[in-house]
Motif scaffolding. Structure first.
Motif, PDB file in Angstrom:
ATOM      1  N   ARG A  36     -16.982 -12.984   9.783  1.00 23.86           N
ATOM      2  CA  ARG A  36     -16.425 -11.808  10.455  1.00 23.86           C
ATOM      3  C   ARG A  36     -17.453 -10.691  10.616  1.00 23.86           C
ATOM      4  NH1 ARG A  36     -11.467 -10.431   7.570  1.00 23.86           N
ATOM      5  NH2 ARG A  36     -10.558 -11.960   8.943  1.00 23.86           N
ATOM      6  N   GLU A  37     -18.371 -10.549   9.686  1.00 22.56           N
ATOM      7  CA  GLU A  37     -19.356  -9.478   9.750  1.00 22.56           C
ATOM      8  C   GLU A  37     -20.274  -9.597  10.958  1.00 22.56           C
ATOM      9  OE1 GLU A  37     -19.019 -11.362   6.916  1.00 22.56           O
ATOM     10  OE2 GLU A  37     -17.850  -9.925   5.754  1.00 22.56           O
ATOM     11  N   TYR A  38     -20.392 -10.805  11.527  1.00 20.82           N
ATOM     12  CA  TYR A  38     -21.305 -11.034  12.639  1.00 20.82           C
ATOM     13  C   TYR A  38     -20.598 -11.235  13.974  1.00 20.82           C
ATOM     14  CZ  TYR A  38     -24.579 -11.576   8.858  1.00 20.82           C
ATOM     15  OH  TYR A  38     -25.338 -11.353   7.747  1.00 20.82           O
ATOM     16  N   ARG A  39     -19.291 -11.047  14.025  1.00 15.46           N
ATOM     17  CA  ARG A  39     -18.546 -11.156  15.284  1.00 15.46           C
ATOM     18  C   ARG A  39     -18.277  -9.745  15.795  1.00 15.46           C
ATOM     19  NH1 ARG A  39     -15.335 -15.207  12.194  1.00 15.46           N
ATOM     20  NH2 ARG A  39     -13.685 -13.671  12.069  1.00 15.46           N
ATOM     21  N   HIS A  40     -18.883  -9.408  16.931  1.00 12.06           N
ATOM     22  CA  HIS A  40     -18.793  -8.043  17.449  1.00 12.06           C
ATOM     23  C   HIS A  40     -18.303  -7.999  18.894  1.00 12.06           C
ATOM     24  CE1 HIS A  40     -20.796  -6.508  13.926  1.00 12.06           C
ATOM     25  NE2 HIS A  40     -21.827  -7.310  14.127  1.00 12.06           N
ATOM     26  N   GLY A  41     -17.467  -8.929  19.320  1.00 12.18           N
ATOM     27  CA  GLY A  41     -17.009  -8.965  20.703  1.00 12.18           C
ATOM     28  C   GLY A  41     -16.273  -7.699  21.114  1.00 12.18           C
ATOM     29  N   ALA A  43     -16.470  -4.774  19.722  1.00 10.73           N
ATOM     30  CA  ALA A  43     -17.384  -3.627  19.671  1.00 10.73           C
ATOM     31  C   ALA A  43     -18.228  -3.556  20.940  1.00 10.73           C
ATOM     32  CB  ALA A  43     -18.275  -3.726  18.439  1.00 10.73           C
ATOM     33  N   TRP A  44     -18.722  -4.703  21.431  1.00 12.50           N
ATOM     34  CA  TRP A  44     -19.525  -4.697  22.652  1.00 12.50           C
ATOM     35  C   TRP A  44     -18.687  -4.276  23.855  1.00 12.50           C
ATOM     36  CZ3 TRP A  44     -24.437  -4.226  22.611  1.00 12.50           C
ATOM     37  CH2 TRP A  44     -25.205  -4.808  21.619  1.00 12.50           C
ATOM     38  N   LEU A  45     -17.455  -4.749  23.929  1.00 14.58           N
ATOM     39  CA  LEU A  45     -16.574  -4.366  25.037  1.00 14.58           C
ATOM     40  C   LEU A  45     -16.281  -2.865  24.998  1.00 14.58           C
ATOM     41  CD1 LEU A  45     -14.818  -5.229  27.431  1.00 14.58           C
ATOM     42  CD2 LEU A  45     -12.968  -5.618  25.798  1.00 14.58           C
ATOM     43  N   THR A  46     -15.996  -2.340  23.824  1.00 14.17           N
ATOM     44  CA  THR A  46     -15.742  -0.905  23.685  1.00 14.17           C
ATOM     45  C   THR A  46     -16.979  -0.096  24.054  1.00 14.17           C
ATOM     46  OG1 THR A  46     -14.208  -1.404  21.883  1.00 14.17           O
ATOM     47  CG2 THR A  46     -14.918   0.874  22.090  1.00 14.17           C
ATOM     48  N   LEU A  47     -18.147  -0.555  23.648  1.00 13.06           N
ATOM     49  CA  LEU A  47     -19.376   0.153  23.988  1.00 13.06           C
ATOM     50  C   LEU A  47     -19.629   0.127  25.492  1.00 13.06           C
ATOM     51  CD1 LEU A  47     -21.840   1.680  22.926  1.00 13.06           C
ATOM     52  CD2 LEU A  47     -22.994  -0.529  22.698  1.00 13.06           C
ATOM     53  N   ALA A  48     -19.354  -0.998  26.157  1.00 10.45           N
ATOM     54  CA  ALA A  48     -19.548  -1.082  27.606  1.00 10.45           C
ATOM     55  C   ALA A  48     -18.609  -0.124  28.339  1.00 10.45           C
ATOM     56  CB  ALA A  48     -19.322  -2.516  28.082  1.00 10.45           C
ATOM     57  N   VAL A  49     -17.347  -0.067  27.925  1.00  7.65           N
ATOM     58  CA  VAL A  49     -16.393   0.858  28.546  1.00  7.65           C
ATOM     59  C   VAL A  49     -16.816   2.298  28.283  1.00  7.65           C
ATOM     60  CG1 VAL A  49     -13.999   1.672  28.445  1.00  7.65           C
ATOM     61  CG2 VAL A  49     -14.481  -0.778  28.493  1.00  7.65           C
ATOM     62  N   ALA A  50     -17.294   2.577  27.071  1.00  8.93           N
ATOM     63  CA  ALA A  50     -17.730   3.929  26.725  1.00  8.93           C
ATOM     64  C   ALA A  50     -18.910   4.365  27.583  1.00  8.93           C
ATOM     65  CB  ALA A  50     -18.106   4.000  25.245  1.00  8.93           C
ATOM     66  N   ALA A  76     -17.079   2.568  18.988  1.00  2.57           N
ATOM     67  CA  ALA A  76     -17.843   1.313  19.075  1.00  2.57           C
ATOM     68  C   ALA A  76     -18.877   1.239  17.957  1.00  2.57           C
ATOM     69  CB  ALA A  76     -18.522   1.194  20.434  1.00  2.57           C
ATOM     70  N   GLY A  77     -19.521   2.360  17.668  1.00  2.00           N
ATOM     71  CA  GLY A  77     -20.485   2.375  16.562  1.00  2.00           C
ATOM     72  C   GLY A  77     -19.824   2.046  15.237  1.00  2.00           C
ATOM     73  N   HIS A  78     -18.611   2.546  15.049  1.00  2.00           N
ATOM     74  CA  HIS A  78     -17.873   2.235  13.825  1.00  2.00           C
ATOM     75  C   HIS A  78     -17.507   0.750  13.768  1.00  2.00           C
ATOM     76  CE1 HIS A  78     -15.180   2.800  10.454  1.00  2.00           C
ATOM     77  NE2 HIS A  78     -14.237   2.199  11.126  1.00  2.00           N
ATOM     78  N   LEU A  79     -17.197   0.157  14.915  1.00  2.00           N
ATOM     79  CA  LEU A  79     -16.839  -1.267  14.941  1.00  2.00           C
ATOM     80  C   LEU A  79     -18.024  -2.169  14.629  1.00  2.00           C
ATOM     81  CD1 LEU A  79     -14.484  -1.398  18.052  1.00  2.00           C
ATOM     82  CD2 LEU A  79     -13.842  -1.573  15.651  1.00  2.00           C
ATOM     83  N   PHE A  80     -19.247  -1.694  14.867  1.00  2.00           N
ATOM     84  CA  PHE A  80     -20.437  -2.496  14.546  1.00  2.00           C
ATOM     85  C   PHE A  80     -20.759  -2.492  13.052  1.00  2.00           C
ATOM     86  CE2 PHE A  80     -21.608  -2.140  19.073  1.00  2.00           C
ATOM     87  CZ  PHE A  80     -21.887  -3.468  19.309  1.00  2.00           C
TER      88      PHE A  80
END
Length: 98
Positions: A36-41, A43-50, A76-80
């Motif tokens: 789970r620590e390495y799955r960031h799908g 987070a990447w989607l949230t960062l792209a929308v941001a 998104a930074g928090h999700l990473f």
């Protein structure tokens, strides 16, 4: 008769099964799957929308879009953060004091 090491390994396996069942079943089946620590799908989607909202806000000069983009970038930074579950539950060891 089970030794202390067998009991400790069983406890560790049970904790892993509880914390990340998808990773546990993949490990048990022999098919690799990232923990789970390495799955960031998300987070990447949230960062792209941001970044899209931030860029659009800058282009059209709309302050609310700029603020929304910055807030989403913070989320998104928090999700990473790989330790966000530990921070949320309060479990784990505190950081060392230097």
């Amino acid at each position: 008769m089970a030794t202390d090491e067998d009991r400790l390994l069983g406890d560790l396996a049970e904790r892993l099964r509880h914390d990340d069942p998808r990773f546990f079943h993949a490990l048990e089946a022999g098919t690799p799957y990232p923990p789970r620590e390495y799955r960031h799908g998300t987070a990447w989607l949230t960062l792209a929308v941001a970044l899209g909202g931030l860029a659009l806000g800058i282009v059209i000069g709309h302050g609310l879009l700029i603020a929304g983009g910055l807030v989403l970038a913070g989320i998104a930074g928090h999700l990473f953060d790989p330790d966000r579950a530990r921070a949320r539950t309060g479990r784990g060891t505190p950081p060392p004091s230097w």
